[in-house]
Design a protein around this motif. Sequence first.
Motif, PDB file in Angstrom:
ATOM      1  N   SER A 226     -17.776  17.218   0.992  1.00 39.57           N
ATOM      2  CA  SER A 226     -18.250  18.539   0.582  1.00 39.57           C
ATOM      3  C   SER A 226     -19.607  18.922   1.168  1.00 39.57           C
ATOM      4  CB  SER A 226     -18.316  18.611  -0.946  1.00 39.57           C
ATOM      5  OG  SER A 226     -19.254  17.672  -1.455  1.00 39.57           O
ATOM      6  N   GLN A 227     -20.448  17.937   1.502  1.00 30.76           N
ATOM      7  CA  GLN A 227     -21.821  18.257   1.908  1.00 30.76           C
ATOM      8  C   GLN A 227     -22.044  18.270   3.411  1.00 30.76           C
ATOM      9  OE1 GLN A 227     -24.990  16.444  -0.401  1.00 30.76           O
ATOM     10  NE2 GLN A 227     -23.579  15.993  -2.058  1.00 30.76           N
ATOM     11  N   ASN A 228     -21.093  17.741   4.171  1.00 37.65           N
ATOM     12  CA  ASN A 228     -21.210  17.824   5.627  1.00 37.65           C
ATOM     13  C   ASN A 228     -20.667  19.176   6.078  1.00 37.65           C
ATOM     14  OD1 ASN A 228     -20.986  17.599   8.447  1.00 37.65           O
ATOM     15  ND2 ASN A 228     -20.588  15.413   8.340  1.00 37.65           N
ATOM     16  N   LEU A 229     -21.527  20.008   6.655  1.00 37.57           N
ATOM     17  CA  LEU A 229     -21.148  21.372   7.016  1.00 37.57           C
ATOM     18  C   LEU A 229     -20.062  21.420   8.080  1.00 37.57           C
ATOM     19  CD1 LEU A 229     -24.721  22.994   7.130  1.00 37.57           C
ATOM     20  CD2 LEU A 229     -23.068  23.001   5.242  1.00 37.57           C
ATOM     21  N   TYR A 230     -19.903  20.342   8.839  1.00 36.16           N
ATOM     22  CA  TYR A 230     -18.921  20.335   9.927  1.00 36.16           C
ATOM     23  C   TYR A 230     -17.526  19.905   9.463  1.00 36.16           C
ATOM     24  CZ  TYR A 230     -23.048  20.617  12.939  1.00 36.16           C
ATOM     25  OH  TYR A 230     -24.212  21.003  13.541  1.00 36.16           O
ATOM     26  N   THR A 231     -17.428  19.304   8.283  1.00 37.35           N
ATOM     27  CA  THR A 231     -16.140  18.788   7.831  1.00 37.35           C
ATOM     28  C   THR A 231     -15.114  19.900   7.654  1.00 37.35           C
ATOM     29  OG1 THR A 231     -17.183  16.901   6.739  1.00 37.35           O
ATOM     30  CG2 THR A 231     -14.972  17.480   6.023  1.00 37.35           C
ATOM     31  N   LYS A 232     -15.535  21.017   7.078  1.00 41.32           N
ATOM     32  CA  LYS A 232     -14.612  22.134   6.850  1.00 41.32           C
ATOM     33  C   LYS A 232     -13.988  22.599   8.159  1.00 41.32           C
ATOM     34  CE  LYS A 232     -14.375  26.781   4.833  1.00 41.32           C
ATOM     35  NZ  LYS A 232     -15.129  27.861   4.136  1.00 41.32           N
ATOM     36  N   LYS A 233     -14.773  22.641   9.229  1.00 42.77           N
ATOM     37  CA  LYS A 233     -14.282  23.067  10.534  1.00 42.77           C
ATOM     38  C   LYS A 233     -13.159  22.155  11.021  1.00 42.77           C
ATOM     39  CE  LYS A 233     -15.845  23.288  15.391  1.00 42.77           C
ATOM     40  NZ  LYS A 233     -15.056  22.123  15.871  1.00 42.77           N
ATOM     41  N   TYR A 234     -13.381  20.845  10.949  1.00 38.87           N
ATOM     42  CA  TYR A 234     -12.381  19.919  11.467  1.00 38.87           C
ATOM     43  C   TYR A 234     -11.152  19.836  10.567  1.00 38.87           C
ATOM     44  CZ  TYR A 234     -15.486  18.469  15.173  1.00 38.87           C
ATOM     45  OH  TYR A 234     -16.273  18.463  16.303  1.00 38.87           O
ATOM     46  N   VAL A 235     -11.338  19.968   9.272  1.00 36.73           N
ATOM     47  CA  VAL A 235     -10.190  19.997   8.367  1.00 36.73           C
ATOM     48  C   VAL A 235      -9.336  21.237   8.647  1.00 36.73           C
ATOM     49  CG1 VAL A 235      -9.491  20.300   5.951  1.00 36.73           C
ATOM     50  CG2 VAL A 235     -11.210  18.593   6.548  1.00 36.73           C
ATOM     51  N   SER A 236      -9.981  22.370   8.876  1.00 34.69           N
ATOM     52  CA  SER A 236      -9.248  23.604   9.190  1.00 34.69           C
ATOM     53  C   SER A 236      -8.465  23.455  10.494  1.00 34.69           C
ATOM     54  CB  SER A 236     -10.214  24.785   9.296  1.00 34.69           C
ATOM     55  OG  SER A 236     -10.845  25.034   8.058  1.00 34.69           O
ATOM     56  N   GLU A 237      -9.085  22.848  11.495  1.00 34.09           N
ATOM     57  CA  GLU A 237      -8.397  22.637  12.766  1.00 34.09           C
ATOM     58  C   GLU A 237      -7.224  21.667  12.598  1.00 34.09           C
ATOM     59  OE1 GLU A 237     -11.187  21.431  15.715  1.00 34.09           O
ATOM     60  OE2 GLU A 237     -12.311  23.323  15.657  1.00 34.09           O
ATOM     61  N   TYR A 238      -7.427  20.651  11.775  1.00 32.98           N
ATOM     62  CA  TYR A 238      -6.345  19.697  11.504  1.00 32.98           C
ATOM     63  C   TYR A 238      -5.161  20.399  10.826  1.00 32.98           C
ATOM     64  CZ  TYR A 238      -3.837  15.828   9.291  1.00 32.98           C
ATOM     65  OH  TYR A 238      -2.861  14.961   8.868  1.00 32.98           O
ATOM     66  N   LEU A 239      -5.455  21.233   9.828  1.00 27.22           N
ATOM     67  CA  LEU A 239      -4.392  21.942   9.118  1.00 27.22           C
ATOM     68  C   LEU A 239      -3.657  22.907  10.050  1.00 27.22           C
ATOM     69  CD1 LEU A 239      -6.155  22.646   5.711  1.00 27.22           C
ATOM     70  CD2 LEU A 239      -4.380  20.951   6.196  1.00 27.22           C
ATOM     71  N   ALA A 240      -4.392  23.518  10.975  1.00 27.91           N
ATOM     72  CA  ALA A 240      -3.746  24.402  11.954  1.00 27.91           C
ATOM     73  C   ALA A 240      -2.783  23.608  12.840  1.00 27.91           C
ATOM     74  CB  ALA A 240      -4.802  25.098  12.804  1.00 27.91           C
ATOM     75  N   GLN A 241      -3.191  22.408  13.227  1.00 26.94           N
ATOM     76  CA  GLN A 241      -2.317  21.555  14.036  1.00 26.94           C
ATOM     77  C   GLN A 241      -1.077  21.131  13.249  1.00 26.94           C
ATOM     78  OE1 GLN A 241      -2.436  20.778  17.180  1.00 26.94           O
ATOM     79  NE2 GLN A 241      -4.504  21.403  17.773  1.00 26.94           N
ATOM     80  N   THR A 242      -1.255  20.810  11.961  1.00 28.64           N
ATOM     81  CA  THR A 242      -0.098  20.399  11.156  1.00 28.64           C
ATOM     82  C   THR A 242       0.861  21.572  10.951  1.00 28.64           C
ATOM     83  OG1 THR A 242      -1.275  20.838   9.074  1.00 28.64           O
ATOM     84  CG2 THR A 242      -1.378  18.588   9.962  1.00 28.64           C
ATOM     85  N   ASP A 243       0.331  22.791  10.806  1.00 28.64           N
ATOM     86  CA  ASP A 243       1.191  23.973  10.675  1.00 28.64           C
ATOM     87  C   ASP A 243       2.029  24.172  11.931  1.00 28.64           C
ATOM     88  OD1 ASP A 243       0.349  24.550   8.143  1.00 28.64           O
ATOM     89  OD2 ASP A 243      -1.118  26.064   8.735  1.00 28.64           O
ATOM     90  N   THR A 244       1.385  24.024  13.078  1.00 31.15           N
ATOM     91  CA  THR A 244       2.103  24.184  14.350  1.00 31.15           C
ATOM     92  C   THR A 244       3.191  23.128  14.495  1.00 31.15           C
ATOM     93  OG1 THR A 244       0.137  25.105  15.416  1.00 31.15           O
ATOM     94  CG2 THR A 244       1.838  24.212  16.864  1.00 31.15           C
ATOM     95  N   THR A 246       4.652  21.438  12.124  1.00 30.42           N
ATOM     96  CA  THR A 246       5.689  21.666  11.117  1.00 30.42           C
ATOM     97  C   THR A 246       6.699  22.697  11.610  1.00 30.42           C
ATOM     98  OG1 THR A 246       4.174  21.133   9.310  1.00 30.42           O
ATOM     99  CG2 THR A 246       6.134  22.415   8.748  1.00 30.42           C
ATOM    100  N   ARG A 247       6.214  23.789  12.210  1.00 26.72           N
ATOM    101  CA  ARG A 247       7.125  24.820  12.742  1.00 26.72           C
ATOM    102  C   ARG A 247       7.988  24.260  13.871  1.00 26.72           C
ATOM    103  NH1 ARG A 247       2.515  28.086  12.185  1.00 26.72           N
ATOM    104  NH2 ARG A 247       2.100  27.957  14.428  1.00 26.72           N
ATOM    105  N   ILE A 248       7.400  23.437  14.719  1.00 31.97           N
ATOM    106  CA  ILE A 248       8.157  22.843  15.826  1.00 31.97           C
ATOM    107  C   ILE A 248       9.290  21.966  15.291  1.00 31.97           C
ATOM    108  CG2 ILE A 248       7.996  21.120  17.684  1.00 31.97           C
ATOM    109  CD1 ILE A 248       5.194  22.222  18.298  1.00 31.97           C
ATOM    110  N   ILE A 249       8.980  21.182  14.235  1.00 31.97           N
ATOM    111  CA  ILE A 249      10.005  20.304  13.658  1.00 31.97           C
ATOM    112  C   ILE A 249      11.084  21.116  12.962  1.00 31.97           C
ATOM    113  CG2 ILE A 249      10.402  18.535  11.889  1.00 31.97           C
ATOM    114  CD1 ILE A 249       7.568  17.479  12.540  1.00 31.97           C
ATOM    115  N   LYS A 250      10.688  22.118  12.173  1.00 30.72           N
ATOM    116  CA  LYS A 250      11.661  22.940  11.450  1.00 30.72           C
ATOM    117  C   LYS A 250      12.596  23.681  12.394  1.00 30.72           C
ATOM    118  CE  LYS A 250       9.222  23.851   7.095  1.00 30.72           C
ATOM    119  NZ  LYS A 250       8.592  24.898   6.241  1.00 30.72           N
ATOM    120  N   GLU A 251      12.033  24.150  13.501  1.00 27.50           N
ATOM    121  CA  GLU A 251      12.818  24.924  14.462  1.00 27.50           C
ATOM    122  C   GLU A 251      13.491  24.045  15.511  1.00 27.50           C
ATOM    123  OE1 GLU A 251      10.042  27.786  15.957  1.00 27.50           O
ATOM    124  OE2 GLU A 251       9.593  28.555  13.952  1.00 27.50           O
ATOM    125  N   LYS A 252      13.366  22.723  15.352  1.00 32.54           N
ATOM    126  CA  LYS A 252      14.011  21.738  16.225  1.00 32.54           C
ATOM    127  C   LYS A 252      13.690  21.977  17.700  1.00 32.54           C
ATOM    128  CE  LYS A 252      17.762  20.873  12.957  1.00 32.54           C
ATOM    129  NZ  LYS A 252      19.222  20.806  12.738  1.00 32.54           N
TER     130      LYS A 252
END
Length: 288
Positions: A226-244, A246-252
């Motif tokens: 919570s206190q490292n200002l850069y963590t939110k940035k990398y978590v957001s980028e990670y979640l964006a990668q997982t979303d992408t 996930t779509r690739i897997i769902k759409e085969k």
Amino acid sequence: MTEMIQEISIIGAGGKMGSWFLRHFSKKSEMKVLAYDRQVLRKPPPNVTLCSNMQRCVREADLVLVCVPIASAPSVIRNCALSMKSGATLAEISSIKTKTFLTLKKYSKRVIPLCIHPMFGPAASSIRDTRVLLVPVKNEKTESDVLSTLLRGSEIIVLPTAQVHDRYMAIILGLTYFVNITFAKLLSTEDIPYLQKIAGTFFRTQLLLMQGILSDDPNLVVSIMSQNLYTKKYVSEYLAQTDTLTRIIKEKRESEFLSDMIRVKSIFGRNVDLQMSYRNIYSGFTRQ
């Protein structure tokens, strides 16, 4: 430098890392070790002097080591600096450096500052073969020399700024914690003993990492996240990668998945020996 450090005070000596450093320095017969913690210390080494007051604990010390929670570190550093003798060394070990660096910088005319981050946990058996990061505050050579002498046997790595340190820690600590805590929450509804029984080497390796992270102090984990200002940035980028993904897997979209895998493998293959990493995982479990 060593002959100048005859008295060491550890503030926050009751915490996990404070206790580790207390044991480490108490083994050095040439040093007088003092300890202070807001909580009562249980079974300190016999040659350690316990202090009931932080100001008295630090005022004659040649080196003060601050091992307190991230949120309280800046104020503790300030209080120590104002009570210490001129020219003594003031060190702190926080996992996030932006605020502690600025506080050390403010008082660097009175004391020799050491902005360090031990990259090992309290389970380390000794200082040998460990790694410690240093963010220079005032004079890189002086601070490096003091640290190398103080923690002889550890590899010292200098990072240029507190911001660089915190950005890398957002990946090394914050993102690693996020991924593994999410993984742990998912597995918490499964039959974990049975998974362990039937698991292969990769899953057992992942499980060991996850369980090691869960053994950390929850307050430390929350602070790092919570206190490292850069963590939110990398978590957001990670979640964006997982979303992408996930779509690739769902759409085969298997060809796209394959090309992504090959691309990432190529990038890592240029920097590390992937086959050696594979063998190391297996040899680690063979030795157990």
